[in-house]
Design a protein around this motif. Sequence first.
Motif, mmCIF file in Angstrom:
data_model
loop_
_atom_site.group_PDB
_atom_site.id
_atom_site.type_symbol
_atom_site.label_atom_id
_atom_site.label_comp_id
_atom_site.label_asym_id
_atom_site.label_seq_id
_atom_site.Cartn_x
_atom_site.Cartn_y
_atom_site.Cartn_z
ATOM 1 N N MET A 1 37.373 -105.022 17.015
ATOM 2 C CA MET A 1 37.342 -103.593 17.323
ATOM 3 C C MET A 1 36.338 -103.343 18.439
ATOM 4 O O MET A 1 35.242 -103.890 18.416
ATOM 5 N N THR A 2 36.703 -102.541 19.397
ATOM 6 C CA THR A 2 35.813 -102.183 20.491
ATOM 7 C C THR A 2 35.311 -100.764 20.292
ATOM 8 O O THR A 2 35.764 -100.032 19.410
ATOM 9 N N GLY A 3 34.382 -100.359 21.089
ATOM 10 C CA GLY A 3 33.833 -99.013 20.998
ATOM 11 C C GLY A 3 33.128 -98.647 22.279
ATOM 12 O O GLY A 3 33.282 -99.321 23.307
ATOM 13 N N ASP A 4 32.347 -97.582 22.235
ATOM 14 C CA ASP A 4 31.633 -97.102 23.407
ATOM 15 C C ASP A 4 30.159 -96.923 23.085
ATOM 16 O O ASP A 4 29.770 -96.682 21.932
ATOM 17 N N LEU A 5 29.362 -97.042 24.119
ATOM 18 C CA LEU A 5 27.944 -96.723 24.051
ATOM 19 C C LEU A 5 27.764 -95.396 24.784
ATOM 20 O O LEU A 5 28.160 -95.269 25.955
ATOM 21 N N ILE A 6 27.196 -94.413 24.115
ATOM 22 C CA ILE A 6 27.017 -93.077 24.692
ATOM 23 C C ILE A 6 25.566 -92.937 25.140
ATOM 24 O O ILE A 6 24.644 -93.126 24.342
ATOM 25 N N VAL A 7 25.368 -92.608 26.404
ATOM 26 C CA VAL A 7 24.023 -92.422 26.950
ATOM 27 C C VAL A 7 23.686 -90.928 26.879
ATOM 28 O O VAL A 7 24.198 -90.128 27.653
ATOM 29 N N HIS A 8 22.840 -90.568 25.940
ATOM 30 C CA HIS A 8 22.466 -89.158 25.782
ATOM 31 C C HIS A 8 21.357 -88.758 26.752
ATOM 32 O O HIS A 8 21.311 -87.620 27.200
ATOM 33 N N ARG A 9 20.475 -89.697 27.034
ATOM 34 C CA ARG A 9 19.388 -89.433 27.980
ATOM 35 C C ARG A 9 19.089 -90.702 28.743
ATOM 36 O O ARG A 9 18.925 -91.766 28.148
ATOM 37 N N ALA A 10 19.030 -90.589 30.057
ATOM 38 C CA ALA A 10 18.784 -91.759 30.913
ATOM 39 C C ALA A 10 17.674 -91.450 31.894
ATOM 40 O O ALA A 10 17.796 -90.530 32.711
ATOM 41 N N GLY A 11 16.599 -92.202 31.806
ATOM 42 C CA GLY A 11 15.564 -92.087 32.817
ATOM 43 C C GLY A 11 16.029 -92.716 34.118
ATOM 44 O O GLY A 11 17.101 -93.338 34.178
#
Length: 344
Positions: A1-11
Amino acid sequence: MTGDLIVHRAGPGITVQDLGREGCLAHGLSRGGAADPSALAQGAALLNQAPSLAALEIAGAGMEVSATRATWIALTGAPMRAHLADKRLIWNASHCLPPGERLRLGPMESGHYAYLHVAGGIDVPMVVGGRGTHLASGIGAALEDGATLPVGKDPLPDRNPSRLPDDPRFDGGRIRFLEGPQTRLFPDDVLARFLATEFTRTAWGNRQGVKLGQDGDGFRPQDGLNLLSEVISPGDIQITGDGTPYVLGPECQTIGGYPRIGTVLPQDLPRVMQATSGAPLRFDLVTLEEALSDYSTPKNLVPGFRRRITPLVRNPHDIVDLLSYNFISGVTAGRDLDEEEPRA
């Protein structure tokens, strides 16, 4: 199973990186890739996967991410404060990131480049033979808030958390380099003074290179202004017109006219890139035989790191995915549970 990484805050300065693009120098594209390839090898060892898989390189500031499915991660490179919910995570270790839980990273405690690895790798499209961002050439871009990154399939989702010993490669120290075609343009007394000087890793630095600081005169060659531009590579120690040394990084330009006093060994270059600002650096001139004696590619580093891995035991009370572990008659052997004490 694959998925996603969600970037909520990125410096600023957070990019996708892999081991770089080989064979593109003739086309004006430097190798690029991670500023600390050994950190990629450590993450690969912790997650039992290839070091060629892409990870996130975090330069300076922190970030906040979550995953759409349960995802195994590893944290390597320059140590940062890492929290999952209200719990402090151990660095240089692997952890399970439950779906929807937010991982917060930052600030950096030492060094300059931290790495967030995911099991299966960051599965962004290949561009010119690699997945890594190359800012100088316009391939990809630094991450922004709200970015969604695809994650590859984890071939070993049933695993236990593990850790590696801390690696003190952020304090500078002695850096080895080789002679190059322009080394003998520098008078003997200038070369001797270079070898005797204790430099500092200045705050001026990025993926293209690092400026070295020192007291006293610069290091000027004879006839240094009459050189033709020629091919340069990561690790070259360029001397600018005022005699200041710069150690070139993985995203350096492909051609230049500044004289080079030598080239830092590939296995030592990450220590220059990772040295905390103000850390001392001394340079030792070595032979080719000495340079080859301990050289290893990131792929060849992985088995050695795997041999050093130990279980990361945790307190059962703090394990949010406790029911995902294998139990026999309601108990475990205890080797897959340990306590992660918050660090001060």
